[in-house]
Design a protein around this motif. Sequence first.
Motif, mmCIF file in Angstrom:
data_model
loop_
_atom_site.group_PDB
_atom_site.id
_atom_site.type_symbol
_atom_site.label_atom_id
_atom_site.label_comp_id
_atom_site.label_asym_id
_atom_site.label_seq_id
_atom_site.Cartn_x
_atom_site.Cartn_y
_atom_site.Cartn_z
ATOM 1 N N ALA A 6 -22.918 16.587 35.811
ATOM 2 C CA ALA A 6 -21.484 16.803 35.662
ATOM 3 C C ALA A 6 -21.200 18.297 35.549
ATOM 4 O O ALA A 6 -22.004 19.055 35.029
ATOM 5 N N VAL A 7 -20.042 18.690 36.052
ATOM 6 C CA VAL A 7 -19.570 20.057 35.890
ATOM 7 C C VAL A 7 -18.365 19.997 34.964
ATOM 8 O O VAL A 7 -17.404 19.286 35.225
ATOM 9 N N VAL A 8 -18.450 20.735 33.866
ATOM 10 C CA VAL A 8 -17.392 20.777 32.862
ATOM 11 C C VAL A 8 -16.614 22.066 33.057
ATOM 12 O O VAL A 8 -17.207 23.131 33.235
ATOM 13 N N PHE A 9 -15.288 21.976 33.039
ATOM 14 C CA PHE A 9 -14.438 23.161 33.167
ATOM 15 C C PHE A 9 -13.846 23.482 31.800
ATOM 16 O O PHE A 9 -13.340 22.593 31.120
ATOM 17 N N ARG A 10 -13.929 24.748 31.407
ATOM 18 C CA ARG A 10 -13.352 25.197 30.132
ATOM 19 C C ARG A 10 -12.501 26.428 30.394
ATOM 20 O O ARG A 10 -12.896 27.313 31.145
ATOM 21 N N PHE A 11 -11.353 26.450 29.756
ATOM 22 C CA PHE A 11 -10.465 27.600 29.848
ATOM 23 C C PHE A 11 -10.424 28.261 28.484
ATOM 24 O O PHE A 11 -10.113 27.623 27.487
ATOM 25 N N ARG A 12 -10.767 29.541 28.438
ATOM 26 C CA ARG A 12 -10.812 30.288 27.183
ATOM 27 C C ARG A 12 -9.757 31.387 27.236
ATOM 28 O O ARG A 12 -9.581 32.040 28.262
ATOM 29 N N ARG A 13 -9.057 31.556 26.125
ATOM 30 C CA ARG A 13 -8.031 32.582 26.039
ATOM 31 C C ARG A 13 -8.090 33.226 24.654
ATOM 32 O O ARG A 13 -8.655 32.631 23.741
ATOM 33 N N PRO A 14 -7.496 34.387 24.508
ATOM 34 C CA PRO A 14 -7.510 35.038 23.193
ATOM 35 C C PRO A 14 -6.840 34.151 22.140
ATOM 36 O O PRO A 14 -5.881 33.434 22.444
ATOM 37 N N SER A 15 -7.339 34.217 20.914
ATOM 38 C CA SER A 15 -6.741 33.413 19.855
ATOM 39 C C SER A 15 -5.288 33.829 19.662
ATOM 40 O O SER A 15 -4.933 34.997 19.795
ATOM 41 N N SER A 17 -2.829 33.104 21.614
ATOM 42 C CA SER A 17 -2.045 33.108 22.847
ATOM 43 C C SER A 17 -1.642 31.685 23.201
ATOM 44 O O SER A 17 -2.254 30.711 22.771
ATOM 45 N N GLN A 18 -0.591 31.573 23.980
ATOM 46 C CA GLN A 18 -0.088 30.260 24.379
ATOM 47 C C GLN A 18 -1.023 29.617 25.394
ATOM 48 O O GLN A 18 -1.711 30.300 26.141
ATOM 49 N N ASN A 19 -0.993 28.301 25.405
ATOM 50 C CA ASN A 19 -1.789 27.539 26.362
ATOM 51 C C ASN A 19 -1.117 27.606 27.727
ATOM 52 O O ASN A 19 0.058 27.278 27.852
ATOM 53 N N HIS A 20 -1.847 28.062 28.735
ATOM 54 C CA HIS A 20 -1.337 28.125 30.101
ATOM 55 C C HIS A 20 -2.146 27.144 30.948
ATOM 56 O O HIS A 20 -3.350 27.315 31.114
ATOM 57 N N VAL A 54 -21.426 24.140 33.068
ATOM 58 C CA VAL A 54 -20.079 24.504 32.631
ATOM 59 C C VAL A 54 -19.576 25.675 33.478
ATOM 60 O O VAL A 54 -20.344 26.578 33.810
ATOM 61 N N ILE A 55 -18.317 25.575 33.879
ATOM 62 C CA ILE A 55 -17.628 26.694 34.522
ATOM 63 C C ILE A 55 -16.524 27.095 33.551
ATOM 64 O O ILE A 55 -15.612 26.310 33.284
ATOM 65 N N GLU A 56 -16.661 28.289 32.976
ATOM 66 C CA GLU A 56 -15.688 28.780 32.005
ATOM 67 C C GLU A 56 -14.800 29.829 32.661
ATOM 68 O O GLU A 56 -15.287 30.730 33.336
ATOM 69 N N VAL A 57 -13.500 29.693 32.442
ATOM 70 C CA VAL A 57 -12.537 30.665 32.940
ATOM 71 C C VAL A 57 -11.954 31.374 31.725
ATOM 72 O O VAL A 57 -11.312 30.747 30.881
ATOM 73 N N PHE A 58 -12.236 32.672 31.613
ATOM 74 C CA PHE A 58 -11.692 33.476 30.527
ATOM 75 C C PHE A 58 -10.366 34.050 31.008
ATOM 76 O O PHE A 58 -10.315 34.683 32.062
ATOM 77 N N GLN A 59 -9.304 33.790 30.228
ATOM 78 C CA GLN A 59 -7.961 34.172 30.637
ATOM 79 C C GLN A 59 -7.396 35.274 29.746
ATOM 80 O O GLN A 59 -7.765 35.391 28.574
ATOM 81 N N SER A 60 -6.460 36.040 30.309
ATOM 82 C CA SER A 60 -5.717 37.016 29.519
ATOM 83 C C SER A 60 -4.656 36.261 28.715
ATOM 84 O O SER A 60 -4.459 35.060 28.890
ATOM 85 N N ARG A 61 -3.959 36.973 27.851
ATOM 86 C CA ARG A 61 -2.906 36.337 27.041
ATOM 87 C C ARG A 61 -1.841 35.658 27.893
ATOM 88 O O ARG A 61 -1.270 34.668 27.498
ATOM 89 N N GLY A 63 -2.370 34.216 30.750
ATOM 90 C CA GLY A 63 -2.952 33.134 31.545
ATOM 91 C C GLY A 63 -3.656 33.554 32.820
ATOM 92 O O GLY A 63 -4.164 32.712 33.545
ATOM 93 N N GLN A 64 -3.714 34.858 33.090
ATOM 94 C CA GLN A 64 -4.392 35.322 34.297
ATOM 95 C C GLN A 64 -5.905 35.234 34.103
ATOM 96 O O GLN A 64 -6.426 35.622 33.061
#
Length: 83
Positions: A6-15, A17-20, A54-61, A63-64
């Motif tokens: 399985a491939v798990v997708f995770r979106f990480r953002r600064p604490s 910040s709003q969920n995008h 896991v594929i992690e996407v680190f986002q800016s505040r 959501g970019q």
Amino acid sequence: MQSIPAVVFRFRRPSGSQNHEPSLAMTEALRQLSVAREMEPLLQAAHRAGREVVIEVFQSRDGQPLLIHTAMLPDTRIQKEDV
């Protein structure tokens, strides 16, 4: 027939910040990445180890996406100790 890990997708953002939610285009791009030929060695290694990818996407505040990171998830199986 061998199962593909399985491939798990995770979106990480600064604490704080709003969920995008990711756009449809981002979701499709990540799906394509998960089945790309370049991912095959990582997927095969994960399969041999009984782990997931896991594929992690680190986002800016705002959501970019700043960084996309791929890795195997840690082995969560409980190891029995020899007594």
